[in-house]
Motif scaffolding. Structure first.
Motif, short mmCIF file in Angstrom:
data_model
loop_
_atom_site.label_atom_id
_atom_site.label_comp_id
_atom_site.label_asym_id
_atom_site.label_seq_id
_atom_site.Cartn_x
_atom_site.Cartn_y
_atom_site.Cartn_z
N TRP A 603 0.85 -1.18 0.00
CA TRP A 603 0.00 0.00 0.00
C TRP A 603 0.90 1.24 0.00
N ARG A 604 1.19 1.74 -1.21
CA ARG A 604 2.06 2.91 -1.37
C ARG A 604 1.47 3.84 -2.42
N PRO A 605 0.28 4.39 -2.20
CA PRO A 605 -0.34 5.24 -3.22
C PRO A 605 0.42 6.54 -3.43
N ARG A 606 0.44 6.99 -4.67
CA ARG A 606 1.08 8.27 -4.97
C ARG A 606 0.24 9.44 -4.46
N PHE A 607 -1.07 9.22 -4.44
CA PHE A 607 -1.97 10.26 -3.92
C PHE A 607 -1.86 10.26 -2.39
N LYS A 608 -1.35 11.35 -1.82
CA LYS A 608 -1.04 11.38 -0.40
C LYS A 608 -2.12 12.03 0.46
N PHE A 609 -3.11 12.66 -0.16
CA PHE A 609 -4.08 13.42 0.62
C PHE A 609 -5.28 12.56 1.01
N TYR A 610 -4.97 11.51 1.71
CA TYR A 610 -6.04 10.63 2.18
C TYR A 610 -5.75 10.25 3.63
N HIS A 611 -6.77 9.77 4.30
CA HIS A 611 -6.61 9.31 5.68
C HIS A 611 -7.69 8.29 5.95
N TRP A 612 -7.38 7.33 6.81
CA TRP A 612 -8.36 6.27 7.07
C TRP A 612 -9.63 6.82 7.70
N SER A 613 -9.52 7.91 8.48
CA SER A 613 -10.72 8.48 9.11
C SER A 613 -11.66 9.07 8.06
N LEU A 614 -11.09 9.66 6.98
CA LEU A 614 -11.94 10.18 5.91
C LEU A 614 -12.65 9.03 5.20
N SER A 615 -11.93 7.93 5.01
CA SER A 615 -12.57 6.77 4.36
C SER A 615 -13.69 6.21 5.22
N PHE A 616 -13.46 6.13 6.54
CA PHE A 616 -14.51 5.63 7.42
C PHE A 616 -15.70 6.58 7.47
N LEU A 617 -15.43 7.89 7.41
CA LEU A 617 -16.52 8.86 7.37
C LEU A 617 -17.33 8.68 6.08
N GLY A 618 -16.63 8.52 4.95
CA GLY A 618 -17.33 8.28 3.70
C GLY A 618 -18.14 6.99 3.72
N MET A 619 -17.57 5.93 4.30
CA MET A 619 -18.29 4.67 4.40
C MET A 619 -19.53 4.82 5.28
N SER A 620 -19.39 5.55 6.38
CA SER A 620 -20.54 5.75 7.27
C SER A 620 -21.63 6.57 6.58
N LEU A 621 -21.23 7.58 5.82
CA LEU A 621 -22.22 8.38 5.10
C LEU A 621 -22.95 7.53 4.06
N CYS A 622 -22.21 6.68 3.37
CA CYS A 622 -22.86 5.81 2.37
C CYS A 622 -23.87 4.89 3.03
N LEU A 623 -23.47 4.27 4.14
CA LEU A 623 -24.38 3.36 4.83
C LEU A 623 -25.60 4.10 5.36
N SER A 624 -25.37 5.30 5.90
CA SER A 624 -26.50 6.09 6.42
C SER A 624 -27.44 6.50 5.30
N LEU A 625 -26.87 6.92 4.18
CA LEU A 625 -27.71 7.35 3.07
C LEU A 625 -28.54 6.20 2.51
N MET A 626 -27.99 5.00 2.55
CA MET A 626 -28.75 3.85 2.05
C MET A 626 -30.05 3.69 2.84
N PHE A 627 -29.95 3.79 4.17
CA PHE A 627 -31.15 3.61 4.98
C PHE A 627 -32.00 4.88 5.01
N ILE A 628 -31.38 6.04 4.79
CA ILE A 628 -32.17 7.27 4.71
C ILE A 628 -33.01 7.26 3.44
N CYS A 629 -32.41 6.85 2.34
CA CYS A 629 -33.14 6.84 1.07
C CYS A 629 -34.34 5.90 1.13
N SER A 630 -34.08 4.67 1.51
CA SER A 630 -35.15 3.68 1.57
C SER A 630 -34.63 2.47 2.33
N TRP A 631 -35.14 2.27 3.53
CA TRP A 631 -34.59 1.20 4.36
C TRP A 631 -34.89 -0.18 3.76
N TYR A 632 -36.04 -0.33 3.11
CA TYR A 632 -36.34 -1.66 2.56
C TYR A 632 -35.53 -1.92 1.30
#
Length: 1134
Positions: A603-632
């Motif tokens: 894991w040696r990406p050239r793009f350096k402007f990332y952080h695991w906390s941003l990825s977890f925030l994005g993952m949490s937003l995606c999961l939240s939006l899935m149930f916000i849009c339509s839980w079923y």
């Protein structure tokens, strides 16, 4: 100088060589032996024929022996520099390169930059139908504040996902395949296949959404008279049904046309992409131009309001009840709509009569201050009439509404989460750049910059649109989804400059183009998944036309897309594709977070402007939006992905892509092992962690497969299973045999359905190899606590003593290491996994307490279907001083507390005199041991000695069975080797006489076992005497019984019983008595479990120990000798 010139000429000729011209980079994928694609690389073990030529010369002679496996650095760098990363997309479908007869065209290097390769494709995919058809409605219903929050959440989600995607895309060369490739190679084939199929379904439903948007623009704003199902004169649900039916009919026609275009001429779709993108950009610029124009010259789009209700501007031209003419007051067309005649005295609708008609400006302009009215949301139920706030209205609350089709009504019930689901598809499309990675000149630079620039641009457009729409357009117009109040115009078109038709035409072509792009991309994504071979039932969709066109995948895509069109509602289809895209984005974020947290070396990406906390925030937003849009819908999407995941896990092809899930498994395993190191498991958690020791033959095949069957039947308790074998030799010379043995173990474990690990140890001798297995098996706290080894079947006939000596040493080692030991005797008679016992008993002979292993093992066995119907019986032995009745009560109570169902029986064994037969067996055993120690027999003589003892032992057994009181006076018969079981099928009638070959020294001097030196001096001076015992003599005297005088005559010695080891006599007495009791009670049992006595502390009586165990288990079909590990393994507590 001459050498230099020659070298230069060689270099020139090599550059001109046609073979060198054909040298190209390794292909992206090549076919493996199983027919599935496998990735290749220009690194070690690459199969270039010309590599061997690159070692010519004397400079690298030191490495010439490794030329087949290790390439020269110069050739490696050349391959890397020329490594082409061509897409498996439109280009190879446009040019039929698979046609080997036609000359292949030279491959063009990727030449697209950031703007044309990433930025503009992302813009085209992100801007779409929602912006033109639903954005104004979202702002009107949700308000400027609520809409801004929706846009901010959705754009933040895509921006965080783009950051994670940029990190993954710049971590090495990204072949064509886009998001599917990134997810599958980062999270493994299971997640990759599940998310890849979800992304494919999302792309397919996006095509359906674009087609529905295209039909909506066509039938409502361009040619409404083309509707097959007319809307005039219909009210309520009939209007909605007619509109949906029109969508279905025209949508199916448009889908068929688009599929035909994609099938015939996909290259035209790619060439028209820029035209469609130009339509989108011109439309957006027209909106901004219109906003600027409203500041000083607002367009004239009046809205007719009756009381506070918004009227559908259709069928009238003047927003007034009456008009004043020169000849008087005349009624208008609006009057005739609500009244029964055109005269002033006509009967009119009550609400029409009681309220005034007013006209307001639909586009008051950015300077009008209308923003304050639109700042908050105005959610409505289905069928509610749009009302203008602040305008007086007179209405009877009890009167039912009439002429409702004359008012603008809400067509669906609106709420915040619905708006999120409908809006989110307008921010998808961020993967367009990564999907074109094969066309990019520098993908690792272009993908992050282009994608983030595109998201920033679109986010600015969306956020500014929210404020501009709220500041320029009247609220009732914003909430008018289909523009009925503005004479059927597209609402966003009323704001455009110079004409609404700019937006209408532009949005129509952009939705058509987006639909074609979806129908082009989705089949190729499905084809890529199918060609990876991870989902077996999709393999048929990996085939296509001769040029690679995915024909079958296109057909499936059309069918799925048709299901979306049959839904017919744009607002119902949008949340469906939102689910699939959100799931895809969620796993992109998860992949980046996992790789970062696990610190994978690669894991040696050239793009350096990332952080695991941003990825977890994005993952949490995606999961939240899935149930916000339509839980079923979210649950359905997750169930689909889970089913695909489990299907790939159980039925899919095994792929090793160096994925992050494997790294996560390793980290989780390490964490769990560290937790296990904190202390030994509690008794309640104890379960047999088995080390199964098997032997292999000369061809490395397992000799006792039934041992693994027993392992499977014992593993109802789950836990660890290690199957090990030992090889003799050195690893340097026997490595191929070691690998072959490991493969054989794996195949046998798979055949016997044993889940566990296999281990092969090679050492200079089998004893050490077995010891290494016992000591080094397992890892950390996950180690074996039980050893399962088969009883050595032919230990008496072995040419050397190593077989049974190794067995006894293993018993000592397990005892010393506090490991439990299970020794099944006669393993070939044990049932296979396919057999079933309809009835029978599992008998437990609990003689000494060993921690409860004897209780636990039958319980585990009865969990398996082989032993499920067997009953459990527990026998214990009572001595003279024991109260057998109380023992039975206590044992019953103990079993009740253990929650084990079993019959209990206490067997009384009173003290008795040691029989002559016991002395005889002991003498045979001791003299056999002495003779084997003191006489160096040749191979043939030893075989005859073993045969003689075997034959005499059978006679001894018969004497035991037939003799009564006469056996007490009998004496031993000489130095036989051992007592063995009579071979099945051989009876006394069939064998009327027994021959015993005895070995006798020629020297008539009496010798004793205590004089080994004299006997060892003359090992060859031996004679063989044959003594035949005739049957049919005295019935009261057992055949073969002899007197001490006979033995004295034969051996010239006086074997007195007082000279025997009294400890051996007592042990033989115990073994014989226990064997008799067990045979009486458990001869018909399906399995007998018995405490295994420990070996002697001194090693002089090892062979006697084997004889004791042989006597103890004689006559029993299936015996499992159990030796505890020195700790309690079962408890009465919960």
């Amino acid at each position: 100088m001459e050498n230099d010139e020659l070298t230069n000429k060689l270099h020139i000729n090599k550059r001109k060589s046609p073979d060198c011209e054909r040298l190209s980079a390794p292909p992206l994928s090549s076919r493996g032996g199983d027919g599935n694609p496998k990735e290749s690389s220009p690194f070690i073990n690459s199969s270039d024929v010309e590599k061997s030529q690159q070692y010519d010369g004397k400079n690298m002679a030191l490495f010439e022996e490794e030329m087949d496996t290790s390439p020269m650095v110069s050739s490696l760098l050349s391959s890397l520099a020329n490594y082409s990363n061509l897409p498996q997309g439109s280009k190879e479908h446009e040019e039929a390169e698979n046609n080997e007869e036609a000359p292949k065209k030279p491959v063009k290097a990727p030449s697209m930059g950031t703007l044309m390769g990433v930025y503009f494709p992302c813009l085209q995919n992100i801007f779409g139908v929602i912006l033109f058809l639903r954005m104004t409605w979202v702002v009107g219903v949700g308000g400027v504040m609520g809409s801004f929050i929706i846009v901010l959440i959705c754009c933040s989600t895509t921006m965080l996902t783009a950051i994670s995607m940029s990190a993954i895309a710049t971590n090495g060369v990204v072949p064509a395949g886009g998001s599917y490739y990134m997810i599958s190679r980062s999270l493994g084939p299971e997640f990759g296949g599940a998310v890849g199929i979800c992304f494919y379904l999302g792309t397919t439903f996006a095509g359906a959404m674009y087609i529905l948007g295209c039909i909506e623009i066509l039938l409502i704003y361009i040619v409404p008279q083309a509707a097959i199902f007319k809307l005039e004169g219909l009210e309520g649900p009939e209007v909605e049904a007619a509109l949906l039916n029109n969508m279905r009919v025209y949508g199916t026609c448009v889908l068929s046309l688009m599929v035909l275009v994609v099938f015939v001429g996909v290259k035209y779709v790619n060439k028209l992409a820029l035209v469609f993108l130009a339509c989108v950009i011109l439309s957006i610029l027209a909106v901004y131009g219109g906003v600027i124009k409203t500041a000083f010259d607002p367009p004239d789009f009046p809205i007719c309001i009756l009381g506070n209700r918004t009227l559908v501007w259709k069928g009238f031209d003047v927003c007034a009840k009456v008009l004043e003419r020169e000849n008087g007051t005349v009624t208008t067309k609006l009057w005739r709509i609500f009244c029964d005649s055109e005269f002033l005295n006509a009967t009119c609708d009550e609400y029409f009569a009681n309220n005034n008609v007013s006209s307001i400006q639909g586009i008051p302009g950015v300077a009008s201050g209308i923003l304050a009215e639109n700042i908050f949301g105005n959610y409505m139920d289905k069928g509610v009439i749009l009302e203008k706030q602040g305008v007086p209205s007179v209405a009877d609350p009890d009167a039912p509404p009439v002429n409702t089709n004359r008012y603008v009504q809400s067509d669906i019930t609106s709420f915040f989460t619905l708006l999120v689901g409908i809006y989110f598809p307008s921010v998808t499309g961020i993967m367009a750049g990564s999907n074109r990675s094969g066309d990019l000149r520098d993908a690792q630079k272009s993908i992050p910059i282009g994608t983030i620039m595109a998201i920033s641009t679109t986010s600015f457009v969306y956020m500014s649109s929210v404020f501009l729409f709220g500041a320029c357009i009247e609220g009732v117009v914003l909430r008018d989804k289909f523009g009925e109040a503005v004479n059927g115009n597209l609402v966003i078109g009323t704001l455009a400059w110079p004409s609404p038709w700019v937006i209408v035409i532009g949005s129509f072509f952009s939705t058509c183009g987006a639909g074609l792009q979806s129908l082009t991309g989705a089949p190729r994504l499905l084809q890529a998944i199918a060609r990876d071979g991870i989902v077996p039932f999709l393999r048929v969709f990996g085939h296509g036309k001769a040029n690679g066109e995915p024909t079958w995948a296109l057909l499936l895509t059309a069918c799925i897309c048709e299901s979306g069109i049959l839904i017919a509602s744009l607002d119902a289809v949008a949340p469906i594709l939102s689910m699939f895209f959100l799931m895809c984005y969620m796993f992109v974020n998860l992949a980046c977070a996992l790789q970062t947290l696990l610190r994978t070396p690669n894991w040696r990406p050239r793009f350096k402007f990332y952080h695991w906390s941003l990825s977890f925030l994005g993952m949490s937003l995606c999961l939240s939006l899935m149930f916000i849009c339509s839980w079923y819908y979210a649950i359905v999407a997750m169930v689909i992905a889970s089913c695909i995941y489990k299907y790939i896990e159980f039925r899919g092809a095994e792929k090793e892509w160096g994925d992050g899930i494997r790294g996560l498994s390793l980290s989780a395993a390490r964490f769990a092992l560290m937790r296990l190191e904190e202390g030994p498991p509690h008794t309640k958690n104890w379960r047999p962690q088995l080390l199964v020791l098997v032997s292999v033959d000369g061809e490395q095949n397992v000799e006792q497969p039934r041992l693994l069957s027993l392992t499977n039947q014992l593993k109802a308790g789950k836990g660890l299973t290690i199957v090990g074998t030992a090889l003799e030799g050195t690893l340097l010379n026997n490595y191929p045999q070691s690998q072959q043995a490991e493969q054989s173990l794996r195949k046998t474990m798979e055949a016997e359905k044993v889940k566990g690990f296999c281990q092969v140890v090679t050492s200079s001798n089998l004893r050490d190899a077995t010891s290494h297995l016992v000591q080094a098996g397992g890892l950390g706290g996950l180690q074996h606590n039980t050893v399962l080894v088969s009883w050595p079947p032919n230990w008496k006939q072995a040419e050397d003593h190593r077989t049974w000596r190794n067995f006894i040493e293993l018993v000592r080692e397990t005892t010393s290491a506090h490991l439990a030991l299970l020794v099944p005797k006669n393993i070939s008679a044990y049932p296979s996994n396919g057999e079933r016992f309809g009835e029978g008993h599992i008998d437990v002979w609990w003689i000494v307490h060993d921690g409860g292993m004897l209780m636990l093992l039958p319980f585990l066995l009865r969990q398996h279907k082989v032993w499920r119907k067997c009953k459990m019986r527990i026998f214990t032995v009572a001595q003279m001083d024991d109260n057998s009745i109380q023992m039975k009560k206590d044992l019953t109570t103990f079993l009740y507390h253990l929650r084990i169902d079993a019959q209990v029986e206490v067997v009384e064994m009173h003290d008795s005199d040691i029989s002559a037969y016991t002395y005889e067996k002991t003498l045979v055993m001791e003299q056999r041991s002495q003779i084997l120690k003191q006489i160096n027999l040749t191979k043939n003589e030893r075989e005859r000695e073993i045969q003689s003892i075997t034959d005499f032992s059978r006679g001894s057994i018969r004497r035991k069975n037939q003799g009564g009181a006469a056996a007490a006076a009998a004496a031993t018969a000489g130095p036989q080797l051992s007592v063995t079981e009579e071979q099945p099928g051989v009876s006394e009638e069939e064998k009327p006489e027994e021959e015993v070959q005895l070995i006798h020294d020629k020297n008539p001097t009496p010798t004793s076992p205590q004089s080994p030196v004299e006997q060892a001096q003359t090992p060859g001076d031996k004679v063989h005497m044959t003594w035949t015992q005739k049957f049919g003599g005295d019935k009261g005297k057992p055949p073969g019984a002899t007197t001490p005088e006979v033995i004295k005559d034969i051996f010239n010695m006086k074997p007195e019983w007082e000279n025997l080891n009294q400890s051996n006599v007592r042990r033989m007495h115990t073994a014989l008595r226990l064997n008799g009791v067990i045979l009486k009670k458990s001869q018909d049992a399906k399995l007998v479990l018995l405490n295994m006595p420990g070996p002697p502390r001194n090693r002089t009586g090892d062979e006697n120990y084997m004889e004791f165990l042989e006597v103890l288990t004689e006559g029993l079909n299936r015996v499992l000798l159990v030796r505890g590990g020195g700790r309690e393994v079962i408890t009465i507590y919960s």
